[in-house]
Design an enzyme around this catalytic site. Structure first.
Site, PDB file in Angstrom:
ATOM      1  CD  GLN A 128      -1.125   2.346   2.127  1.00 35.88           C
ATOM      2  OE1 GLN A 128      -0.280   2.127   2.977  1.00 35.88           O
ATOM      3  NE2 GLN A 128      -1.488   3.580   1.785  1.00 35.88           N
ATOM      4  CE  LYS A 233      -7.575   0.021   1.910  1.00 41.81           C
ATOM      5  NZ  LYS A 233      -8.011   1.183   2.693  1.00 41.81           N
ATOM      6  CG  HIS A 257      -8.832   5.309   5.094  1.00 44.12           C
ATOM      7  ND1 HIS A 257      -7.939   5.733   4.137  1.00 44.12           N
ATOM      8  CD2 HIS A 257      -8.075   5.063   6.196  1.00 44.12           C
ATOM      9  CE1 HIS A 257      -6.716   5.739   4.637  1.00 44.12           C
ATOM     10  NE2 HIS A 257      -6.772   5.335   5.892  1.00 44.12           N
TER      11      HIS A 257
END
Length: 366
Positions: A128, A233, A257
């Site tokens: 990420q 994302k 999130h």
């Protein structure tokens, strides 16, 4: 007493974690409306099981971006996991590998890319990514991820700044002094540990380091410096999903999130259908947020997700008993999913149909 559901692991973790860490992991933004909505939205969906279908043999394996998974669940990126247990990210990743799942390492991890790769060599690993104001930092992270055999980059796009998490401000949140951000040196490694009075150390760090000027055009820059597939994302709208397709992303994760950015946005599962409708034929659509049961996984797949990810449940398992705790939590969740698959009448993931999940309003006229 046996631990039989994710909530049991959460209760165990709550009794073991210090308040600074516990509140960091479990809190959401603002009034935490969306935090509750991530669960409530799943409860508002009804299952429509089909009967007399041979479910004596289940195959719940799947393929995501060329990687074979034993089941459609992975571990979402969560920062600073050594606050939960000394096993940290390596223990979490090893548990994911044993379960045949993908593990996503956070940029803000307490374990470096290299140590994670060495500690969990058999796990499918994605990285990420946040884009720093100093682009050379981001580029170096990408190069290190490639060298360490990470298989995809997951660019978080919903965090030009971090949301207002009231618990962190009240606690004057900071990373404990014996821990650092493992991917960095100097102040970029220790900056979360020295917040101003009445502030959150993680928010101050993000504001000082992350680039709030990024736009979709920066996806093109990122693609130009890596051969890895890019997953974005934090998508909650069809419009952004279309842009992800236009700018060459391989996939996206429908996510709010963990309800930690802006309150009153939709639950991830609520946003999923419009995104699948817009780009589901072209991109790998995935989801995180609110998943704690097997039927949650099923509902997400029926509505078009190819796989799902969990963040907090893995942290609860880690806090409870390190790597073994995560393994146990994943085992409980997988068993629950297998029960759901059998009782809905689906021996394989291909047998899941959209008609098997409806909103509660479908029955409102009764």
């Amino acid at each position: 007493m046996a631990l039989v559901c994710v909530e049991d692991f959460e209760k165990k973790a709550a009794g073991q974690l210090e308040k600074n860490a516990l509140d960091y992991y479990r809190s959401g933004a603002g009034e935490q409306f969306t935090l509750g909505l991530n669960r409530d939205a799943f409860r508002r969906l009804r299952l429509r099981p089909r009967c007399l279908r041979d479910v004596s043999r289940l195959d719940i394996s799947c393929e995501i971006l060329g990687e074979r998974m034993k089941w459609p669940l992975g571990i979402a990126p969560t920062a600073m996991q050594k606050m939960a247990h000394p096993d940290g990210e390596i223990g979490n990743a090893r548990a994911a590998g044993k379960a045949g799942s993908i593990f996503i390492l956070s940029t803000l991890s307490t374990t470096s890319l290299e140590d994670l790769a060495a500690g969990a060599p058999d796990t499918i690993k994605w990285f990420q990514l946040y884009i720093y104001k100093d682009r050379t930092i981001t580029e170096k992270l990408v190069r290190r991820a490639e060298k360490a055999n990470f298989r995809a980059l997951v660019l978080t796009i919903d965090a030009p700044i971090f949301g207002h998490r009231r618990a962190d401000v009240r606690n004057n949140f900071s990373l404990p002094s014996h821990l650092t951000l493992g991917n960095f040196q100097g102040v970029k490694a220790t900056g979360v540990g020295h917040p101003s009075s009445g502030a959150s150390g993680i928010n101050e760090y993000v504001s000082s380091q992350f680039d709030p000027t990024i736009t979709w055009k920066d996806i093109a820059w990122l693609r130009s410096i890596t051969h890895l597939p890019i997953v974005v994302k934090g998508v909650l709208t069809a419009e952004d999903a279309v842009l992800a397709r236009e700018f060459g992303c391989a996939g996206l994760i429908v996510s709010n999130h963990g309800a930690r950015q802006i309150d009153t946005v939709p639950a991830s599962i609520e946003a999923l259908p419009e995104i699948v409708k817009a780009v589901g034929e072209d991109l790998v659509v995935m989801l995180d947020g609110g998943i704690i049961q097997g039927n949650d996984i099923f509902k997400a797949l029926a509505l078009g997700a190819k796989t799902v990810f969990v963040g907090r449940p893995a942290v609860w398992g880690l806090a409870y008993n390190g790597q073994k705790g995560v393994e146990q939590m994943l085992g409980v969740l997988r068993k629950d999913f297998e029960i759901t698959m059998a009782l809905i009448g689906c021996p394989t993931l291909k047998d899941i149909q959209a008609s098997m999940v409806v909103h509660e309003s479908h029955y409102a006229k009764l």
